[in-house]
Motif scaffolding. Structure first.
Motif, PDB file in Angstrom:
ATOM      1  N   HIS B 113       9.916  13.881  -6.326  1.00 34.73           N
ATOM      2  CA  HIS B 113       8.992  13.613  -5.217  1.00 34.73           C
ATOM      3  C   HIS B 113       9.493  12.469  -4.326  1.00 34.73           C
ATOM      4  N   HIS B 117      10.539  12.416  -0.274  1.00 32.32           N
ATOM      5  CA  HIS B 117      10.005  11.551   0.785  1.00 32.32           C
ATOM      6  C   HIS B 117      11.129  11.051   1.706  1.00 32.32           C
ATOM      7  N   SER B 138       3.099   4.254  -0.918  1.00 30.42           N
ATOM      8  CA  SER B 138       1.954   5.169  -0.858  1.00 30.42           C
ATOM      9  C   SER B 138       0.926   4.704  -1.871  1.00 30.42           C
ATOM     10  N   HIS B 141       3.129   5.025  -5.161  1.00 27.96           N
ATOM     11  CA  HIS B 141       4.418   4.367  -5.379  1.00 27.96           C
ATOM     12  C   HIS B 141       4.682   3.285  -4.349  1.00 27.96           C
ATOM     13  N   ASP B 305       2.074  12.919   1.643  1.00 30.07           N
ATOM     14  CA  ASP B 305       2.604  13.992   0.796  1.00 30.07           C
ATOM     15  C   ASP B 305       2.452  15.343   1.485  1.00 30.07           C
TER      16      ASP B 305
HETATM   17 ZN   LIG Z   1       4.232  10.565  -2.265  1.00 27.61          ZN
END
Ligand SMILES: [Zn+2]
Lengths: 217, 343
Positions: B113, B117, B138, B141, B305
């Motif tokens: 993931h 990004h 985010s 994270h 996302d």
């Molecule tokens: Zn994310």
């Protein structure tokens, strides 16, 4: 017809191929934590064993639970996607009904229960006539609140022997029974369930109160 | 020859993101969000998110193909977020991706993931500079990464040791009586406030590491607000929001610039939902310009996302003939960023 059937609502990951008359191939693996990893390889393997390809599949059948949600959803999303891409109908079957089907003989003319592990010291359960017709449930509840004198199939009577009558097996569902069940119903012109999960519980979530104070009072 | 068509599936949190990408060209980005269902709980409820992914999956994919004007059969590969994220949510996407892979007879790529990004920026600004520093911020994270090659070599430099930056926004929003998710309302309030009104702490600002910490900042805001209330004073919401936001943006951008300097890198990429924050974008632009660093930030819709980012990374892997994942691909909630592809 060629039916691809599978169930992920218990620790068993089970898949089968059925041609409308008999089961051509079946694969069952018990691993409560690896439904997501093992289901698709099992499906590919039963198609191979049956000597057919995905293009031969004319219908998909999936166990809709009740059962632990994470595994249950793996089966449901797989069935919905396969149905959508292959352009074939997707039939839902209550997982307890698939177990019940295999318990008719052992019930030997008595009414019986099917109970599976719902975690948190509860079971998913349903009650059946001697002929395997569901008359109560599916529901979720504490084993002690059920019917201690009635014979029971599924993992429930093995986990909570005091709460159930004679354990009559099987412990987990097999996709071949699910496939038999669906092909008979379809042949009889019966309508099956939609591929909607039987969660039976609301998600665990609490609306929070006001923020906690961090300063000393 | 046209570039391969890649379907990207993202379900690591509360967005069911479906993207369709051909090479570096974005054809469709369809996102079904369950955020409204989580709002009253003040945070994402994993089981609610997982249920929503199951319901949204097939319709969201169909919508993406309709937007792109492509047929399912035209897909050349399927990419899916294999982690990190919420296990139950990831599993819905991974299982769906496997089913698309088998039903279409096309290869499957389980991807990281965080790397996705970064890769998404290619859809907007073309091929990624290498090496580059990536700042990913985010609700889930907050990391600084050294990106030698987004498809094969990503090195973690630092991360939050407690709350993620977006989590701090959510918690501060809650104590200011603002809705979830906290980023947009705090950003809006901050626009009317004085960012120098309160000197909130900048944790780990000069500790020499590239790690972050936001838990103390949230507590400091709570304490400041409570002291005001205890004194019977009105809470200057806009000033608190602006000052809090300044503390977050200051630490993030300062450390991102240090990461570039230390590694001799002149390109910074910012991604993740917090990259949509106006103050973070402005301060990053200012500091990068002063430090001679080129800054790349995708538009806000590609920072949060989405499936396009997963498809973008998948397209990169396909273009390089990377071997696909196997059908027993697991979902890994703690997938390390060094694992760009999961086999
Ligand atoms: Zn994310």
């Amino acid at each position: 017809m060629l039916l691809l059937a599978f169930d992920t609502a218990t620790p068993a990951i089970t898949a089968a191929v059925h041609d409308g008359e008999r089961v051509l191939a079946e694969s069952t693996t018990v691993d409560a934590r690896r439904h997501g990893e093992l289901l698709m390889p099992s499906i590919v393997s039963v198609l191979d064993q049956a000597g057919v390809t995905r293009h031969d599949v004319t219908a998909v059948a999936v166990g809709i639970g009740p059962g632990p949600y994470t595994g249950l959803r793996v089966g449901l999303v797989t069935a919905r996607v396969l149905g959508a891409v292959l352009g074939v109908p997707v039939h839902g079957v209550c997982t307890l009904d698939a177990i019940a089907r295999a318990a008719i003989t052992a019930a030997a003319g008595r009414e019986y229960l099917v109970a599976t592990d719902a975690r948190r010291k509860e079971v998913y359960w349903a009650r059946y006539t001697a002929a395997g017709q569901r008359i109560l449930g599916p529901a979720v509840g504490q084993p002690a609140s059920l019917y201690p004198a009635v014979p029971a199939a599924g993992e429930g009577p093995l986990l909570y022997p005091a709460a159930f009558g004679e354990p009559i097996g099987p412990r987990y569902p097999a996709a071949s029974w699910l496939a038999d069940f669906v092909s008979e119903r379809l042949a009889a012109g019966a309508v099956l369930e939609p591929a909607e999960p039987l969660y039976l519980r609301k998600p665990d979530a609490r609306v929070p109160g006001p923020p906690k104070r961090v300063s000393a009072a | 020859m046209t570039a391969p068509l890649v379907l990207g599936i993202e379900t690591s949190c509360d967005e069911t993101g479906i993207g369709l990408v051909r090479g570096h060209q974005l054809l469709a980005d369809s996102v079904a969000s369950s955020v409204a269902e989580h709002a009253r709980f003040g945070g994402v409820v994993p089981e609610v998110a997982s249920r929503a992914h199951l319901e949204a999956m097939v319709p969201a994919v169909d919508r993406a193909f309709a937007i792109a004007g492509e047929k399912l059969a035209a897909v050349d590969a399927i990419a899916v977020t294999a982690g990190p994220g919420l296990t139950g949510a990831l599993l819905v996407g991974v299982a769906a991706a496997k089913a698309y892979s088998v039903a279409l007879g096309k290869p499957l790529y389980g991807v990281n993931h965080l790397a996705a990004h970064i890769a998404v920026d290619q859809l907007e600004h073309g091929p990624l500079p290498a090496p580059a520093i990536a700042l990913l911020v985010s609700g889930g994270h907050s990391s600084l990464l050294l990106v030698h090659d987004v498809a094969s070599n990503v090195v973690p430099l630092g991360a939050t040791i407690d709350d993620a930056a977006g989590e701090a926004y959510d918690k501060v929003a809650r104590l200011l009586g603002l809705p979830f998710p906290g980023g947009p309302p705090i950003d809006a309030a901050a626009g009317h406030g004085d960012r120098s009104a309160v000197a909130f702490p900048r944790a780990k600002y000069r500790d020499g590491t590239l790690d972050f910490s936001f838990a103390g900042l949230k507590t400091a805001v709570a304490r400041w607000v409570e002291a005001r209330e205890a004194a019977g004073d009105a809470v200057p919401l806009n000033d608190v929001a602006a000052s809090f936001q300044e503390a977050v943006a200051d630490v993030l951008t300062a450390k991102a610039v240090i990461a570039c300097r230390r590694n001799g890198v002149t390109d910074l990429i910012i991604g993740g939902g917090v990259a949509a924050n106006s103050r973070l974008r402005a301060l990053a632009a200012e500091r990068c310009a002063a430090a001679g660093i080129r800054l790349r930030v995708p538009r806000p819709g590609l920072c949060t996302d989405n499936g396009a980012m997963v498809a973008a990374l998948g397209a990169e892997l396909v273009a390089r003939d990377v071997a696909p994942s196997s059908l027993d691909l697991p979902a890994d909630s703690a997938l390390p960023v060094t694992d760009v592809v999961v086999r």
